[in-house]
Design a protein around this motif. Structure first.
Motif, PDB file in Angstrom:
ATOM      1  N   LEU A  61       1.294  -2.226 -22.447  1.00 54.52           N
ATOM      2  CA  LEU A  61       1.433  -2.283 -21.241  1.00 54.52           C
ATOM      3  C   LEU A  61       1.114  -3.680 -20.807  1.00 54.52           C
ATOM      4  N   TYR A  62      -0.062  -4.097 -21.400  1.00 52.87           N
ATOM      5  CA  TYR A  62      -0.661  -5.228 -20.798  1.00 52.87           C
ATOM      6  C   TYR A  62      -0.166  -6.409 -21.694  1.00 52.87           C
ATOM      7  N   LEU A 363      -6.505   1.556  -9.742  1.00 54.08           N
ATOM      8  CA  LEU A 363      -5.351   2.203  -8.778  1.00 54.08           C
ATOM      9  C   LEU A 363      -4.675   0.929  -8.231  1.00 54.08           C
ATOM     10  N   SER A 364      -5.431  -0.140  -7.782  1.00 56.76           N
ATOM     11  CA  SER A 364      -4.859  -1.326  -7.092  1.00 56.76           C
ATOM     12  C   SER A 364      -4.311  -2.059  -8.256  1.00 56.76           C
ATOM     13  N   GLY A 365      -4.766  -2.163  -9.430  1.00 56.00           N
ATOM     14  CA  GLY A 365      -4.192  -2.977 -10.569  1.00 56.00           C
ATOM     15  C   GLY A 365      -2.862  -2.182 -11.037  1.00 56.00           C
ATOM     16  N   LEU A 366      -2.779  -0.878 -10.920  1.00 56.20           N
ATOM     17  CA  LEU A 366      -1.691  -0.227 -11.674  1.00 56.20           C
ATOM     18  C   LEU A 366      -0.607  -0.500 -10.627  1.00 56.20           C
ATOM     19  N   LEU A 367      -0.810  -0.463  -9.395  1.00 58.22           N
ATOM     20  CA  LEU A 367       0.168  -0.714  -8.125  1.00 58.22           C
ATOM     21  C   LEU A 367       0.949  -2.035  -8.431  1.00 58.22           C
ATOM     22  N   GLY A 368       0.035  -2.803  -8.812  1.00 56.04           N
ATOM     23  CA  GLY A 368       0.368  -4.235  -8.991  1.00 56.04           C
ATOM     24  C   GLY A 368       1.528  -4.186 -10.379  1.00 56.04           C
ATOM     25  N   TYR A 369       1.151  -3.584 -11.493  1.00 53.98           N
ATOM     26  CA  TYR A 369       1.885  -3.826 -12.573  1.00 53.98           C
ATOM     27  C   TYR A 369       3.174  -3.047 -12.062  1.00 53.98           C
ATOM     28  N   THR A 370       2.963  -2.311 -11.442  1.00 57.10           N
ATOM     29  CA  THR A 370       4.467  -1.455 -11.228  1.00 57.10           C
ATOM     30  C   THR A 370       5.426  -2.333 -10.454  1.00 57.10           C
ATOM     31  N   TYR A 371       4.658  -3.208  -9.395  1.00 62.47           N
ATOM     32  CA  TYR A 371       5.429  -4.162  -8.606  1.00 62.47           C
ATOM     33  C   TYR A 371       6.025  -5.160  -9.873  1.00 62.47           C
ATOM     34  N   ASN A 375       9.615  -6.883 -10.141  1.00 59.18           N
ATOM     35  CA  ASN A 375       9.736  -8.097  -9.785  1.00 59.18           C
ATOM     36  C   ASN A 375      10.536  -9.274 -10.863  1.00 59.18           C
ATOM     37  N   VAL A 376      10.109  -8.984 -12.073  1.00 55.74           N
ATOM     38  CA  VAL A 376      10.758  -9.679 -13.205  1.00 55.74           C
ATOM     39  C   VAL A 376      12.356  -9.535 -13.278  1.00 55.74           C
ATOM     40  N   LEU A 399      13.689  -5.327 -21.556  1.00 54.15           N
ATOM     41  CA  LEU A 399      12.900  -4.019 -22.414  1.00 54.15           C
ATOM     42  C   LEU A 399      11.311  -4.120 -21.857  1.00 54.15           C
ATOM     43  N   PRO A 400      10.670  -5.128 -21.816  1.00 49.42           N
ATOM     44  CA  PRO A 400       9.374  -5.064 -21.443  1.00 49.42           C
ATOM     45  C   PRO A 400       9.154  -4.758 -20.159  1.00 49.42           C
ATOM     46  N   ALA A 401      10.122  -5.002 -19.315  1.00 52.37           N
ATOM     47  CA  ALA A 401      10.003  -4.383 -17.762  1.00 52.37           C
ATOM     48  C   ALA A 401      10.205  -2.984 -17.622  1.00 52.37           C
ATOM     49  N   ILE A 402      11.120  -2.512 -18.570  1.00 56.19           N
ATOM     50  CA  ILE A 402      11.396  -1.044 -18.722  1.00 56.19           C
ATOM     51  C   ILE A 402      10.073  -0.331 -19.244  1.00 56.19           C
ATOM     52  N   VAL A 403       9.657  -0.861 -20.279  1.00 54.69           N
ATOM     53  CA  VAL A 403       8.438  -0.205 -20.984  1.00 54.69           C
ATOM     54  C   VAL A 403       7.292  -0.285 -19.946  1.00 54.69           C
ATOM     55  N   LEU A 404       7.110  -1.205 -19.346  1.00 60.02           N
ATOM     56  CA  LEU A 404       5.974  -1.510 -18.183  1.00 60.02           C
ATOM     57  C   LEU A 404       6.304  -0.417 -17.261  1.00 60.02           C
ATOM     58  N   LEU A 405       7.393  -0.041 -16.857  1.00 58.82           N
ATOM     59  CA  LEU A 405       7.514   1.001 -15.603  1.00 58.82           C
ATOM     60  C   LEU A 405       7.177   2.371 -16.253  1.00 58.82           C
ATOM     61  N   VAL A 406       7.517   2.613 -17.307  1.00 56.83           N
ATOM     62  CA  VAL A 406       7.540   4.003 -17.884  1.00 56.83           C
ATOM     63  C   VAL A 406       6.071   4.172 -18.158  1.00 56.83           C
ATOM     64  N   LEU A 407       5.341   3.222 -19.012  1.00 55.52           N
ATOM     65  CA  LEU A 407       3.735   3.343 -18.875  1.00 55.52           C
ATOM     66  C   LEU A 407       3.187   3.522 -17.773  1.00 55.52           C
ATOM     67  N   CYS A 408       3.451   2.724 -16.468  1.00 58.11           N
ATOM     68  CA  CYS A 408       2.728   2.747 -15.406  1.00 58.11           C
ATOM     69  C   CYS A 408       3.015   4.163 -14.808  1.00 58.11           C
TER      70      CYS A 408
END
Lengths: 461, 61
Positions: A61-62, A363-371, A375-376, A399-408
């Motif tokens: 995710l990171y 939670l604040s961090g997680l909301l940021g990662y979802t955005y 964003n990208v 792919l990284p954006a989709i993986v990030l969204l799924v993991l979030c």
């Protein structure tokens, strides 16, 4: 030099003095404390193997976060990081929310670090035989001393972070070598690994604390306006930072899971220090105690830096009162934002329980990662490759954006399992804040002034 | 009073000192400089030639 009025054309800006090493120290410095404490609650949620899966899934995710962030921030070289990115790519309301996520995530993390440092000093006092020892004076001193350091200048602040973080990281490397991972002399994984005691639901639940291994690495881009070469330094500092953390996280899991039973590790306060104690080596114990203290200080220090830059940027754009957008004429720091956030951190550190503070930060961090995942995709669609100069281009898009969204999404569920009320409360808070911004605050924003990047018109507009 | 209590009082005193120093410096700076100058920073600005106080340009002179 003092002057009472501005001469035409004179400006004060933040100071461009930082290099890639400072960027690395800012990102890793905020996060490395998560290796020293916090990650191990993932063991309590799902067992040793679940914590390892969480370590690598959160690592994935990171890695997505770091790659996406490196590309976008190498073009939006502005203090405020993801806030400035959101403003240019998505729009003002998203930017306001992202700015709040950042300030909350870092201020809560700063408060959590101060609480931890107070606890460590209190523990030392108790172990030394003193009675009636208090943590509060050291919690307050941590916050105010580091705020003062940040107030005085960014170069000294992040050079201190570089030294603290390097020592804390080296301490992990030395511990890893000292337990002789090539032999079974000290480590006994065969006896201690316990499979998945709570099944795959335990694995998902452990993701909540799996984030702790890396939470805050995205903070590197808050230094965008203070690095000498943003297009080079930010991707370099961020990508070397995530690599450092992946190594440190895996080593930490390997050492701790081979030394302690999961029932203890799952609720230990200082797992790496405990691992050093189990080696019966006094120099290692001292080194890992120093590492624990240094990583906590570095994290709080970086958090003050990042939260103040985000708050300052929002003030500068009039998303908040412009008063916060001031730069100190000699120290060249956002001094009003730094001072304003001190009482906020003190209130949370003084009155709120540690697990609640940590959860609000996560939670604040997680909301940021979802955005960031949305964003990208918008960024590449509006400004495809070749239309603007990028310091770094992340591979395999989207792919990284989709993986990030799924993991979030999976991690939201994991947080909901343990802290559903806080999750809902946080979402309600951000909705109310959004309404306030839309119906009240946005009238004060100078709409033309906030878009400063010399970019071509986005495709489709 | 034991030595740890002395340490605690020392922490309170140092916190108060640093906190008051920051407040004092902030008020002094706010009064000494024009508000337009203090809030003149622009996003993403890389031009250091216009900033005041040339001794603090971080090696960019």
């Amino acid at each position: 030099m003092t002057q009472s009025t501005a001469v035409h054309g004179e400006k004060i800006s933040l100071l461009r003095v930082l290099g890639p090493g400072h960027v690395w120290a800012l990102g890793v410095g905020i996060v490395l404390v998560g290796e020293y404490m916090g990650w191990n609650f993932a063991v309590g949620k799902g067992g040793m193997i679940a914590a390892l899966i969480a370590c690598w899934v959160a690592g994935l995710l990171y890695t997505c976060v770091a790659m996406i962030d490196s590309e976008v921030t190498s073009t939006v070289a502005a203090a405020g990081g993801q806030y400035a990115q959101a403003k240019h790519i998505v729009g003002p309301l998203m930017a306001f929310n992202v700015g709040l996520y950042l300030v909350f995530a870092y201020t809560m993390l700063e408060a959590a670090n101060a609480i931890t440092l107070g606890y460590l000093v209190q523990t030392v006092g108790t172990m030394a035989g003193f009675s009636d020892v208090h943590d509060k004076p050291f919690i307050v001193l941590t916050i105010i001393f580091l705020a003062w350091l940040n107030y005085r200048g960014v170069y000294a602040t992040l050079t201190v972070n570089l030294v603290l973080t390097a020592i804390a990281f080296i301490a992990i490397l030395i511990l890893f070598a000292a337990v002789k991972p090539w032999s079974n002399e000290l480590l006994d994984h065969k006896a201690l690994l316990n499979g998945l005691p709570y099944g795959w639901l335990g694995v998902i639940a452990s993701l909540h604390f799996g984030l702790w291994y890396y939470l805050g690495i995205e903070g590197t881009c808050q230094a965008a306006e203070e690095v000498r070469s943003p297009a080079r330094s930010l991707p370099l500092g961020t990508m070397t930072g995530i690599m450092t953390l992946l190594i440190a996280a895996t080593m930490t899991w390997y050492v701790c899971s081979g030394l302690m039973p999961w029932e203890y590790l799952g609720q230990a306060v200082t797992p790496l220090f405990d691992a050093a104690r189990l080696t019966n080596s006094m120099p290692l114990m001292v080194l890992l105690f120093v590492g624990t203290v240094f990583s906590t200080l570095a994290s709080a220090n970086g958090c003050i830096n990042d939260a103040s830059r985000a708050w300052f940027s929002m003030g500068r754009d009039r998303y908040l009162p412009i008063w916060f957008g001031a730069v100190h004429p000699t120290n060249r720091t956002p001094y009003r934002s730094i001072v304003f956030l001190v009482p906020v951190a003190l209130v949370f550190a003084y009155f709120a329980p540690l697990d609640q503070v940590i959860t609000f930060s996560i939670l604040s961090g997680l909301l940021g990662y979802t955005y960031m995942s949305f964003n990208v995709i918008l960024f590449r669609r509006k400004w495809p490759l070749g239309t603007i100069k990028r310091g770094y281009i992340h591979p395999f898009h989207p792919l990284p954006a989709i993986v990030l969204l799924v993991l979030c999404s999976v991690t939201y569920f994991a947080v909901f399992l343990g802290y559903g009320t806080q999750l809902v409360a946080m979402l309600v808070f951000f909705m109310v804040a959004s309404l306030w911004f839309h119906f009240h605050r946005y009238q004060y924003v100078r709409r033309g002034d906030q878009f400063t990047m010399q970019w071509p018109r986005p495709q489709g507009y | 009073m034991n030595s740890f209590q002395l340490l605690e009082y020392g922490a309170w005193a140092l916190s108060a000192l640093l906190g008051l120093w920051m407040l004092f410096d902030m008020i002094k700076t706010n009064k000494a400089y024009d508000e337009d100058l203090l809030t003149s920073s622009k996003e993403g600005e890389i031009d250091d030639t216009l900033v005041i106080d040339p001794t603090h340009q971080g090696g960019h002179q």
